[in-house]
Design a protein around this motif. Sequence first.
Motif, PDB file in Angstrom:
ATOM      1  N   THR A  66      -0.289  69.402  51.430  1.00 37.25           N
ATOM      2  CA  THR A  66       0.839  68.568  51.859  1.00 37.25           C
ATOM      3  C   THR A  66       2.131  69.373  52.040  1.00 37.25           C
ATOM      4  OG1 THR A  66       1.159  67.973  49.544  1.00 37.25           O
ATOM      5  CG2 THR A  66      -0.079  66.418  50.904  1.00 37.25           C
ATOM      6  N   LYS A  67       2.035  70.693  51.961  1.00 35.53           N
ATOM      7  CA  LYS A  67       3.109  71.644  52.281  1.00 35.53           C
ATOM      8  C   LYS A  67       4.321  71.596  51.358  1.00 35.53           C
ATOM      9  CE  LYS A  67       1.826  70.891  56.999  1.00 35.53           C
ATOM     10  NZ  LYS A  67       2.114  69.745  57.780  1.00 35.53           N
ATOM     11  N   HIS A  68       4.243  70.874  50.250  1.00 31.22           N
ATOM     12  CA  HIS A  68       5.395  70.763  49.352  1.00 31.22           C
ATOM     13  C   HIS A  68       5.423  71.853  48.283  1.00 31.22           C
ATOM     14  CE1 HIS A  68       2.301  68.810  46.953  1.00 31.22           C
ATOM     15  NE2 HIS A  68       3.059  69.071  45.908  1.00 31.22           N
ATOM     16  N   ALA A  69       4.408  72.713  48.260  1.00 32.54           N
ATOM     17  CA  ALA A  69       4.347  73.770  47.251  1.00 32.54           C
ATOM     18  C   ALA A  69       3.560  74.963  47.785  1.00 32.54           C
ATOM     19  CB  ALA A  69       3.700  73.244  45.973  1.00 32.54           C
ATOM     20  N   VAL A  70       3.930  76.128  47.268  1.00 30.63           N
ATOM     21  CA  VAL A  70       3.270  77.366  47.650  1.00 30.63           C
ATOM     22  C   VAL A  70       3.202  78.272  46.421  1.00 30.63           C
ATOM     23  CG1 VAL A  70       5.413  78.468  48.446  1.00 30.63           C
ATOM     24  CG2 VAL A  70       3.246  79.230  49.380  1.00 30.63           C
ATOM     25  N   MET A  71       2.153  79.078  46.349  1.00 26.15           N
ATOM     26  CA  MET A  71       2.032  80.082  45.294  1.00 26.15           C
ATOM     27  C   MET A  71       2.036  81.458  45.930  1.00 26.15           C
ATOM     28  SD  MET A  71      -0.704  78.574  42.559  1.00 26.15           S
ATOM     29  CE  MET A  71      -0.374  79.914  41.408  1.00 26.15           C
ATOM     30  N   LEU A  72       2.815  82.366  45.324  1.00 27.13           N
ATOM     31  CA  LEU A  72       2.875  83.752  45.784  1.00 27.13           C
ATOM     32  C   LEU A  72       2.478  84.683  44.656  1.00 27.13           C
ATOM     33  CD1 LEU A  72       6.316  84.089  47.637  1.00 27.13           C
ATOM     34  CD2 LEU A  72       4.076  83.642  48.628  1.00 27.13           C
ATOM     35  N   GLU A  73       1.869  85.791  45.021  1.00 28.03           N
ATOM     36  CA  GLU A  73       1.603  86.849  44.051  1.00 28.03           C
ATOM     37  C   GLU A  73       2.466  88.044  44.420  1.00 28.03           C
ATOM     38  OE1 GLU A  73      -1.975  89.767  42.618  1.00 28.03           O
ATOM     39  OE2 GLU A  73      -2.418  87.618  42.765  1.00 28.03           O
ATOM     40  N   VAL A  90       4.082  65.043  46.534  1.00 22.45           N
ATOM     41  CA  VAL A  90       2.754  64.984  47.152  1.00 22.45           C
ATOM     42  C   VAL A  90       2.594  63.630  47.847  1.00 22.45           C
ATOM     43  CG1 VAL A  90       1.537  64.126  45.100  1.00 22.45           C
ATOM     44  CG2 VAL A  90       0.300  65.464  46.800  1.00 22.45           C
ATOM     45  N   GLY A  91       3.306  62.614  47.329  1.00 24.53           N
ATOM     46  CA  GLY A  91       3.267  61.278  47.904  1.00 24.53           C
ATOM     47  C   GLY A  91       3.807  61.195  49.327  1.00 24.53           C
ATOM     48  N   LEU A  92       4.553  62.197  49.747  1.00 17.28           N
ATOM     49  CA  LEU A  92       5.077  62.217  51.121  1.00 17.28           C
ATOM     50  C   LEU A  92       4.010  62.644  52.129  1.00 17.28           C
ATOM     51  CD1 LEU A  92       8.598  63.784  50.524  1.00 17.28           C
ATOM     52  CD2 LEU A  92       8.109  61.478  51.332  1.00 17.28           C
ATOM     53  N   LYS A  93       2.890  63.154  51.634  1.00 18.57           N
ATOM     54  CA  LYS A  93       1.760  63.574  52.491  1.00 18.57           C
ATOM     55  C   LYS A  93       2.192  64.553  53.587  1.00 18.57           C
ATOM     56  CE  LYS A  93      -0.958  59.544  51.518  1.00 18.57           C
ATOM     57  NZ  LYS A  93      -0.505  58.207  51.323  1.00 18.57           N
ATOM     58  N   GLY A  94       3.137  65.432  53.244  1.00 22.00           N
ATOM     59  CA  GLY A  94       3.576  66.459  54.185  1.00 22.00           C
ATOM     60  C   GLY A  94       4.761  66.083  55.040  1.00 22.00           C
ATOM     61  N   GLU A  95       5.146  64.804  55.044  1.00 21.01           N
ATOM     62  CA  GLU A  95       6.289  64.373  55.861  1.00 21.01           C
ATOM     63  C   GLU A  95       7.564  65.057  55.361  1.00 21.01           C
ATOM     64  OE1 GLU A  95       8.889  60.405  56.956  1.00 21.01           O
ATOM     65  OE2 GLU A  95       6.993  60.148  55.908  1.00 21.01           O
ATOM     66  N   GLY A  96       8.286  65.669  56.272  1.00 23.79           N
ATOM     67  CA  GLY A  96       9.537  66.337  55.933  1.00 23.79           C
ATOM     68  C   GLY A  96       9.366  67.802  55.565  1.00 23.79           C
ATOM     69  N   TYR A  97       8.127  68.311  55.625  1.00 24.71           N
ATOM     70  CA  TYR A  97       7.852  69.707  55.266  1.00 24.71           C
ATOM     71  C   TYR A  97       7.207  70.447  56.435  1.00 24.71           C
ATOM     72  CZ  TYR A  97       8.471  68.280  50.403  1.00 24.71           C
ATOM     73  OH  TYR A  97       8.984  67.798  49.224  1.00 24.71           O
ATOM     74  N   THR A  98       7.623  71.698  56.650  1.00 29.83           N
ATOM     75  CA  THR A  98       7.008  72.567  57.644  1.00 29.83           C
ATOM     76  C   THR A  98       6.702  73.896  56.974  1.00 29.83           C
ATOM     77  OG1 THR A  98       8.309  71.554  59.411  1.00 29.83           O
ATOM     78  CG2 THR A  98       7.282  73.679  59.900  1.00 29.83           C
ATOM     79  N   SER A  99       5.415  74.217  56.864  1.00 25.25           N
ATOM     80  CA  SER A  99       5.008  75.486  56.268  1.00 25.25           C
ATOM     81  C   SER A  99       4.945  76.553  57.352  1.00 25.25           C
ATOM     82  CB  SER A  99       3.634  75.345  55.605  1.00 25.25           C
ATOM     83  OG  SER A  99       3.217  76.604  55.105  1.00 25.25           O
ATOM     84  N   HIS A 100       5.431  77.741  57.013  1.00 23.44           N
ATOM     85  CA  HIS A 100       5.411  78.870  57.958  1.00 23.44           C
ATOM     86  C   HIS A 100       4.437  79.957  57.511  1.00 23.44           C
ATOM     87  CE1 HIS A 100       8.778  77.379  60.342  1.00 23.44           C
ATOM     88  NE2 HIS A 100       9.322  77.017  59.205  1.00 23.44           N
ATOM     89  N   THR A 120      15.013  63.373  53.997  1.00 21.61           N
ATOM     90  CA  THR A 120      13.732  62.647  54.018  1.00 21.61           C
ATOM     91  C   THR A 120      13.177  62.492  52.609  1.00 21.61           C
ATOM     92  OG1 THR A 120      13.197  63.417  56.245  1.00 21.61           O
ATOM     93  CG2 THR A 120      11.344  62.719  54.878  1.00 21.61           C
ATOM     94  N   ILE A 121      13.242  63.564  51.824  1.00 17.00           N
ATOM     95  CA  ILE A 121      12.727  63.541  50.450  1.00 17.00           C
ATOM     96  C   ILE A 121      13.534  62.562  49.601  1.00 17.00           C
ATOM     97  CG2 ILE A 121      12.322  64.926  48.374  1.00 17.00           C
ATOM     98  CD1 ILE A 121      11.998  67.362  50.364  1.00 17.00           C
TER      99      ILE A 121
END
Length: 165
Positions: A66-73, A90-100, A120-121
């Motif tokens: 849903t693009k609201h979180a990312v993990m980096l190493e 997570v309830g937004l189901k990706g609305e308002g998020y753009t992952s690059h 939006t959030i």
Amino acid sequence: MFERWKKKTVNKVEVKAPLTGQAVPLSQVPDEAFAAGHMGKGIAIEPSEGRLVAPFDGTVAHVIKTKHAVMLEEKATGLQYLFHIGINTVGLKGEGYTSHVSIGDSVKAGQTLIEFDIDTIKAAGYPIVTPVIVTNADELASDVEGHTGSVTAGSDSVLSITLNS
């Protein structure tokens, strides 16, 4: 004989802010899993801009569907970080998020990871405070210290981490 003059090396890592806004202690996050440190040690940032950037050179370990979180190493240390934009978003189901980024991507410090619409959030009733968690600190670090106050993405340090020797 000269042991006492030998310099002791302390491996300390400074993590730059991945967001511009106000850094606050994790205890102020309105979610018990983050506030009590169950997800790991770290800090949270109340963002004033809708852009999450890589605070260091690393590899994308995971992007939540849903693009609201990312993990980096982090390449240099093996430390893994979770950046969770908002609470229960997570309830937004990706609305308002753009992952690059995608899993496996190499990223450079300052590179945009996710853009998000703060309005939006908030309109959906979710807090925008963003936990920044070191998920494997118990394995690799002896201390994780958060720095609070006003921060600028890519510029100000939000975490000081002392690595196990």
